[in-house]
Design a protein around this motif. Structure first.
Motif, PDB file in Angstrom:
ATOM      1  N   GLY A 108       0.769  -1.161  -0.007  1.00 26.26           N
ATOM      2  CA  GLY A 108       0.096   0.163   0.015  1.00 26.26           C
ATOM      3  C   GLY A 108       0.987   1.149   0.199  1.00 26.26           C
ATOM      4  O   GLY A 108       2.141   1.128   0.231  1.00 26.26           O
ATOM      5  N   ALA A 109       0.311   2.368  -0.159  1.00 26.34           N
ATOM      6  CA  ALA A 109       0.886   3.503  -0.186  1.00 26.34           C
ATOM      7  C   ALA A 109       1.059   4.427   0.958  1.00 26.34           C
ATOM      8  O   ALA A 109       1.955   5.304   1.159  1.00 26.34           O
ATOM      9  CB  ALA A 109       0.022   4.718  -1.290  1.00 26.34           C
ATOM     10  N   GLY A 110       0.377   3.724   2.145  1.00 28.44           N
ATOM     11  CA  GLY A 110       0.585   4.556   3.299  1.00 28.44           C
ATOM     12  C   GLY A 110      -0.260   5.663   3.524  1.00 28.44           C
ATOM     13  O   GLY A 110      -0.585   6.322   2.647  1.00 28.44           O
ATOM     14  N   PHE A 111      -0.301   6.287   4.711  1.00 26.58           N
ATOM     15  CA  PHE A 111      -1.020   7.352   5.073  1.00 26.58           C
ATOM     16  C   PHE A 111      -0.278   8.388   6.238  1.00 26.58           C
ATOM     17  O   PHE A 111      -0.824   9.784   6.377  1.00 26.58           O
ATOM     18  CB  PHE A 111      -2.344   7.043   5.264  1.00 26.58           C
ATOM     19  CG  PHE A 111      -2.477   6.181   6.548  1.00 26.58           C
ATOM     20  CD1 PHE A 111      -2.594   7.077   8.010  1.00 26.58           C
ATOM     21  CD2 PHE A 111      -2.790   4.919   6.747  1.00 26.58           C
ATOM     22  CE1 PHE A 111      -2.722   6.148   8.886  1.00 26.58           C
ATOM     23  CE2 PHE A 111      -2.931   4.253   7.768  1.00 26.58           C
ATOM     24  CZ  PHE A 111      -2.869   4.653   8.999  1.00 26.58           C
ATOM     25  N   ASP A 112       0.548   8.034   7.043  1.00 25.03           N
ATOM     26  CA  ASP A 112       0.856   8.691   8.132  1.00 25.03           C
ATOM     27  C   ASP A 112       2.060   9.690   7.817  1.00 25.03           C
ATOM     28  O   ASP A 112       3.020   9.320   7.706  1.00 25.03           O
ATOM     29  CB  ASP A 112       1.528   7.540   9.079  1.00 25.03           C
ATOM     30  CG  ASP A 112       1.516   8.280  10.626  1.00 25.03           C
ATOM     31  OD1 ASP A 112       1.901   9.361  10.501  1.00 25.03           O
ATOM     32  OD2 ASP A 112       1.368   7.511  11.391  1.00 25.03           O
ATOM     33  N   PRO A 113       1.668  10.927   7.878  1.00 29.55           N
ATOM     34  CA  PRO A 113       2.742  12.009   7.499  1.00 29.55           C
ATOM     35  C   PRO A 113       4.107  11.887   8.460  1.00 29.55           C
ATOM     36  O   PRO A 113       5.090  12.001   7.827  1.00 29.55           O
ATOM     37  CB  PRO A 113       2.256  13.353   7.894  1.00 29.55           C
ATOM     38  CG  PRO A 113       0.686  12.911   7.673  1.00 29.55           C
ATOM     39  CD  PRO A 113       0.393  11.392   8.186  1.00 29.55           C
ATOM     40  N   GLU A 114       3.992  11.387   9.704  1.00 30.12           N
ATOM     41  CA  GLU A 114       5.066  11.470  10.352  1.00 30.12           C
ATOM     42  C   GLU A 114       5.994  10.536   9.971  1.00 30.12           C
ATOM     43  O   GLU A 114       7.353  10.629  10.072  1.00 30.12           O
ATOM     44  CB  GLU A 114       4.643  11.344  11.871  1.00 30.12           C
ATOM     45  CG  GLU A 114       4.026  12.252  12.411  1.00 30.12           C
ATOM     46  CD  GLU A 114       3.298  12.003  14.086  1.00 30.12           C
ATOM     47  OE1 GLU A 114       3.988  11.211  14.558  1.00 30.12           O
ATOM     48  OE2 GLU A 114       2.726  12.586  14.480  1.00 30.12           O
ATOM     49  N   THR A 115       5.686   9.083   9.787  1.00 31.94           N
ATOM     50  CA  THR A 115       6.433   8.100   9.224  1.00 31.94           C
ATOM     51  C   THR A 115       7.200   8.610   7.928  1.00 31.94           C
ATOM     52  O   THR A 115       8.324   8.155   7.581  1.00 31.94           O
ATOM     53  CB  THR A 115       5.725   6.928   8.912  1.00 31.94           C
ATOM     54  OG1 THR A 115       4.772   7.017   7.873  1.00 31.94           O
ATOM     55  CG2 THR A 115       5.223   6.499  10.189  1.00 31.94           C
ATOM     56  N   PHE A 116       6.477   9.275   6.897  1.00 35.53           N
ATOM     57  CA  PHE A 116       7.107   9.551   5.862  1.00 35.53           C
ATOM     58  C   PHE A 116       8.340  10.773   5.888  1.00 35.53           C
ATOM     59  O   PHE A 116       9.510  10.440   5.255  1.00 35.53           O
ATOM     60  CB  PHE A 116       6.138  10.383   4.847  1.00 35.53           C
ATOM     61  CG  PHE A 116       5.314   9.243   4.004  1.00 35.53           C
ATOM     62  CD1 PHE A 116       5.710   8.693   2.732  1.00 35.53           C
ATOM     63  CD2 PHE A 116       4.227   8.711   4.577  1.00 35.53           C
ATOM     64  CE1 PHE A 116       4.873   7.785   1.989  1.00 35.53           C
ATOM     65  CE2 PHE A 116       3.468   7.796   3.918  1.00 35.53           C
ATOM     66  CZ  PHE A 116       3.818   7.241   2.687  1.00 35.53           C
ATOM     67  N   ALA A 117       8.067  11.595   6.861  1.00 34.44           N
ATOM     68  CA  ALA A 117       9.048  12.507   7.285  1.00 34.44           C
ATOM     69  C   ALA A 117      10.298  11.798   7.777  1.00 34.44           C
ATOM     70  O   ALA A 117      11.490  12.160   7.489  1.00 34.44           O
ATOM     71  CB  ALA A 117       8.643  13.488   8.343  1.00 34.44           C
TER      72      ALA A 117
END
Length: 326
Positions: free
Chosen positions: A109-118
């Motif tokens: 999946g593409a994911g959704f949590d902004p904190e983990t992407f940062a």
């Protein structure tokens, strides 16, 4: 829903605080599920304990589970592909698939949590673009395409794994075009009938060009008897989803409304069966995957929920166990 589908469960490897016991408990849950005849078990990836999920590395835990089980399929629901190095993911998945004798079901999946992407140095707003790029690289590796000018290819080979890929996305026409399975779950912003429509769109777009059948993995949270701890867990989950902008709107007036909004089934067994029967029709190539834990659910209660599903709920929907309960 028709009979003949496969039955699975989903563990998000939840724990209020980190304790290595959460991994041992998940392993035990897989062993019990296999003894009960469940066809598959799935684990979710969470970085930095988001939502109190304690598993950043699903393939590592599934490798341990593979050595303690014999039959049950091992699924990832899901790995956040934009945050992964595609070739490394292909290598790890290939090794696990060999260790498990072809039991890996690779959900992405593409994911959704902004904190983990940062934290991973990735742009949250670019996650769908990165997903498509990483998926292309992953498919090349799994498909034995040359990866360098000198002809380097994935080793060990991942024979058959490319036919056991699943995607969690609303872009179902793309999933069908690629010949992958579709992971679908209730959307709190849409009515329950939207899931039926999503599945219909996927099946209508299916071409079957890669020789695999259309296949649905319907994920549904199921809590037969939610207690006070479960209520606190779900309220905390809703608050966090709202804080990061994933869940829109205000808190519901009562707990039952919150459960209905999230698509969490609860109540008497007969009521749960009726609610499941109202969902998308499942066939022999499809899976019903049930989540039975929140953050505070003890192992014994999760096992009891699997027993209730095996003894009362799944057979009423037409499922037949392939194993023997012990």
């Amino acid at each position: 829903m028709s009979g003949g589908f496969s039955l699975g469960f989903l563990s998000r490897v939840y724990s209020p605080s980190f304790d290595p016991k959460v991994y041992r408990d998940t392993l035990e849950l897989f062993k019990v599920a296999e003894e009960l005849g469940f066809d598959s078990g799935w684990v979710a990836q969470h970085h930095f304990a988001s939502e109190h999920g304690r598993l950043p590395s699903p393939l590592v835990l599934l490798a341990a589970i593979a050595q303690r089980t014999q039959r049950i399929s091992l699924g990832t629901g899901i790995i956040v592909l934009p945050q992964e190095a595609p070739l490394r993911l292909a290598e790890d998945a290939a090794v696990l698939d060999l260790l498990s004798h072809g039991r890996l079901e690779l959900g992405l999946g593409a994911g959704f949590d902004p904190e983990t992407f940062a934290a991973f140095g990735r742009e949250h707003d670019a996650r769908h673009r990165d997903y498509e790029q990483h998926l292309h690289q992953l498919l090349n590796a799994l498909g034995n395409a040359p990866l360098t000018d000198s002809g380097s290819r994935l080793l060990p080979r991942a024979n058959g794994l490319s036919h056991r890929l699943w995607e969690a996305t609303s872009r179902v026409e793309l999933v069908a075009e690629r010949g992958h399975g579709l992971i679908m779950a209730p959307n709190p912003h849409l009515p329950p009938a939207a899931g039926v429509e999503l599945v219909a769109r996927y099946r209508n777009a299916w071409t079957g060009d890669n020789g695999t059948p259309a296949r649905i993995a319907r994920v549904q949270a199921l809590l037969p008897s939610p207690d006070d701890a479960t209520r606190r867990d779900i309220k905390a989950y809703v608050q966090r989803q709202q804080s990061i902008g994933v869940l829109k709107g205000t808190q519901d007036d009562d707990f039952d409304s919150t459960l209905k909004r999230l698509g969490v089934l609860h109540g008497p067994v007969e009521q749960i069966i009726e609610q499941l029967q109202q969902g998308p029709t499942l066939t022999a190539h499809d899976q019903l995957i049930l989540q039975v834990q929140t953050t505070s659910t003890p192992l014994r209660e999760a096992i009891r929920a699997l027993e209730i599903i095996r003894e009362h709920i799944a057979p009423a929907l037409g499922w037949q166990p392939t194993g023997t309960a012990s």
